[in-house]
Motif scaffolding. Sequence first.
Motif, PDB file in Angstrom:
ATOM      1  N   MET A 398      44.619  42.855  37.099  1.00 14.73           N
ATOM      2  CA  MET A 398      45.164  41.939  38.098  1.00 14.73           C
ATOM      3  C   MET A 398      44.252  40.718  38.203  1.00 14.73           C
ATOM      4  O   MET A 398      43.032  40.826  38.114  1.00 14.73           O
ATOM      5  CB  MET A 398      45.294  42.633  39.454  1.00 14.73           C
ATOM      6  N   ARG A 399      44.862  39.567  38.408  1.00 15.01           N
ATOM      7  CA  ARG A 399      44.117  38.306  38.479  1.00 15.01           C
ATOM      8  C   ARG A 399      44.859  37.347  39.405  1.00 15.01           C
ATOM      9  O   ARG A 399      46.082  37.431  39.567  1.00 15.01           O
ATOM     10  CB  ARG A 399      43.983  37.706  37.072  1.00 15.01           C
ATOM     11  N   THR A 400      44.132  36.411  39.997  1.00 14.66           N
ATOM     12  CA  THR A 400      44.759  35.392  40.828  1.00 14.66           C
ATOM     13  C   THR A 400      44.013  34.072  40.667  1.00 14.66           C
ATOM     14  O   THR A 400      42.986  34.000  39.982  1.00 14.66           O
ATOM     15  CB  THR A 400      44.793  35.827  42.309  1.00 14.66           C
ATOM     16  N   HIS A 401      44.519  33.012  41.309  1.00 20.04           N
ATOM     17  CA  HIS A 401      43.908  31.690  41.198  1.00 20.04           C
ATOM     18  C   HIS A 401      44.119  30.929  42.502  1.00 20.04           C
ATOM     19  O   HIS A 401      44.983  31.271  43.308  1.00 20.04           O
ATOM     20  CB  HIS A 401      44.517  30.903  40.033  1.00 20.04           C
ATOM     21  N   GLU A 411      39.753  34.326  39.488  1.00 25.12           N
ATOM     22  CA  GLU A 411      38.874  35.490  39.491  1.00 25.12           C
ATOM     23  C   GLU A 411      39.711  36.738  39.227  1.00 25.12           C
ATOM     24  O   GLU A 411      40.913  36.786  39.510  1.00 25.12           O
ATOM     25  CB  GLU A 411      38.152  35.658  40.833  1.00 25.12           C
ATOM     26  N   ILE A 412      39.046  37.733  38.697  1.00 22.49           N
ATOM     27  CA  ILE A 412      39.625  39.065  38.581  1.00 22.49           C
ATOM     28  C   ILE A 412      39.900  39.615  39.981  1.00 22.49           C
ATOM     29  O   ILE A 412      39.116  39.411  40.902  1.00 22.49           O
ATOM     30  CB  ILE A 412      38.642  39.994  37.846  1.00 22.49           C
ATOM     31  N   ILE A 413      41.027  40.279  40.150  1.00 18.57           N
ATOM     32  CA  ILE A 413      41.242  41.085  41.357  1.00 18.57           C
ATOM     33  C   ILE A 413      40.682  42.466  41.056  1.00 18.57           C
ATOM     34  O   ILE A 413      41.158  43.152  40.145  1.00 18.57           O
ATOM     35  CB  ILE A 413      42.730  41.169  41.727  1.00 18.57           C
ATOM     36  N   TYR A 414      39.664  42.854  41.792  1.00 19.25           N
ATOM     37  CA  TYR A 414      38.984  44.110  41.484  1.00 19.25           C
ATOM     38  C   TYR A 414      39.788  45.285  42.035  1.00 19.25           C
ATOM     39  O   TYR A 414      39.919  45.464  43.247  1.00 19.25           O
ATOM     40  CB  TYR A 414      37.577  44.123  42.065  1.00 19.25           C
ATOM     41  N   VAL A 415      40.332  46.077  41.129  1.00 17.16           N
ATOM     42  CA  VAL A 415      41.134  47.240  41.515  1.00 17.16           C
ATOM     43  C   VAL A 415      40.179  48.355  41.928  1.00 17.16           C
ATOM     44  O   VAL A 415      39.408  48.861  41.112  1.00 17.16           O
ATOM     45  CB  VAL A 415      42.037  47.697  40.356  1.00 17.16           C
ATOM     46  N   HIS A 416      40.229  48.722  43.191  1.00 17.22           N
ATOM     47  CA  HIS A 416      39.335  49.748  43.723  1.00 17.22           C
ATOM     48  C   HIS A 416      40.103  51.000  44.138  1.00 17.22           C
ATOM     49  O   HIS A 416      39.521  51.968  44.616  1.00 17.22           O
ATOM     50  CB  HIS A 416      38.561  49.179  44.920  1.00 17.22           C
TER      51      HIS A 416
END
Length: 608
Positions: A398-401, A411-416
């Motif tokens: 996943m990523r967003t801007h 940035e990367i969306i950090y999947v937690h």
Amino acid sequence: LVDLGAENDTTLKSSLDIVVENVVAGGTEMVESAQKATTQMAEQAGERSIKSSDRLRTVFSAPNKASEDIKFGEPINETKPDFRTKLIAKKWFEAKFSDKPTASDRRIFKDDEKVARRPDKYARKWRKLAHKVKTSSDDSDNEETLEETQAVVGPTPEIDRRQKFFIGKDYSNAYEKDFEALENYAEDYIDRKLVPRMPWHDEALVVFGQAARDVARHFIQRWNIHKCEKHLKNDYYPFLLPKSYDDEEDLTVKNWKKFLEGEPFQVDTQCVRSVGPWSAGTKTIESSIHNAYVQMIDAAKHFIYIENQFFITIAQDPSVRNQLGDTLFRRIERAHNLHEKFRIYIVLPLLPGFDSINAVQAVLFYIMRSITKGDGSLFKRLEKAGISPENYISIFGMRTHEILMGHLVTEIIYVHSKLMIIDDRMAICGSANINDRSLLGQRDSEFCMIINDREEEYGRFNGQQVRVGKFCSSWRRKLFATVLFLRMLLGIQFENPNNIDITDPVSDEFYTYFRNVARKNTLIYEEVFASMPTDHVRKFDQVAGYNDAPKMKDTDPKQAQRKLRDIQGLVVEYPLYFLDDEDYLPSIKTPEGKNFRLIINDGFNYIF
């Protein structure tokens, strides 16, 4: 990603503004944190350090040749001046000043060829020009070297609490810097005007009744064992006693409307754990989370959806003992032999989230050996069995801007999350990662909840009407809608022109659509930002060339913004072959490297 309230400048800067701003900052451009992490990995492996002057030069020039495999442009001729940078700066200067340039202004460009060729040596002249343009002052004759702007990091102003959502340490980016001075939780520790926040994606549950009672009893058990071991004589940490209940009526929650938007679902639940003598005072090791994952995967009939922070599960490996990877292989193999339509969706962080590069490399090493790298990996085992992995399993990130102080940033969306949904009827969610540390029981203490739906409704798998659970199906549809059609942080609803039915995760139409959206988004991010990690970089000596390539976000911000409007949702492809040609285990001299032993497996030899 961006949390500045009214302080943020959302007006996109021009390419000329970006050039001068980079000069003032000493040649340092705003790049995503994963790109910095990858650069550090390459430098540790022997690649050259990327200087600030190199970054300045390559904003408007062709990059160095990375390798024979991937060509990003013609090599830079170090003896030839960069006339584009020189011309742009001149035009920008002239546009800012309608008056005839002064003698001091002309003197700045007197040796323009040398300046363009050696921006590091003539940095003072560049900065003087940029400062004059930026401030529109007439004191350019001042011979003092301009100081670079320093990041001001301190307590978040009180007024910002009404404007910002992430206060103090809540504004974080694990790739940039680990947490520090946690006692001063309200103080920023990274400059939010220079460093984008790393967004997190997490999933959680709220339970009532007997399930909530079981959760409480687990907490009491964990509390009391540590009271005995560490605070036995400290009265400030009392022993806890579980409450007794006479009947189920005492467990009924009647005020759920105060903290839930919708009515709770009726489900059956089972608490599962990873605990042992040290963590819960049990006489034996309990690994019921691992058992639950294995049994649920094996029982899946139509599809599996997984979100997890890690994916470390290698079959027949001396250093990895959990069986999830092998169970996934056997389930796909069974579907292939029976000619079943079966899908597996896995969503992971695009890069492990640590500020230590050695830790990033160590975790990435095991993740890639679990998925694609080596004969024990899931994909290689499937291919060896004559099964095409992409027909059954796909892995995504996943990523967003956003716009941060006039700059396009990503940035990367950090999947937690630690979640698995099976056939829209069963789910497991909790604290356990997919690795031995969480699953085997003798290490980290973990807790998860298994959900089985009681209430049913009609769904559709591979075009056929089926009965599915109300809770699990609604949860999975919400996640798919977020990933494919929604910008989670902005709340923008995307159109669905093809009227794709997201209620059917098994059909060829939806499965292909999901993969195509991820592919399209990935290509756009790579074109605009040269985003990392990427399958374009398979060797360390390709990192500098890829990073140095002119980025559309700098060379043509308006066009980049138009491109980004075609981004749909948050999903991107997981880079399955990132640094695939490299052995990126950390050195034995590092603390992380000392934990590794000799592994001779999968056709790779790692000797320390």
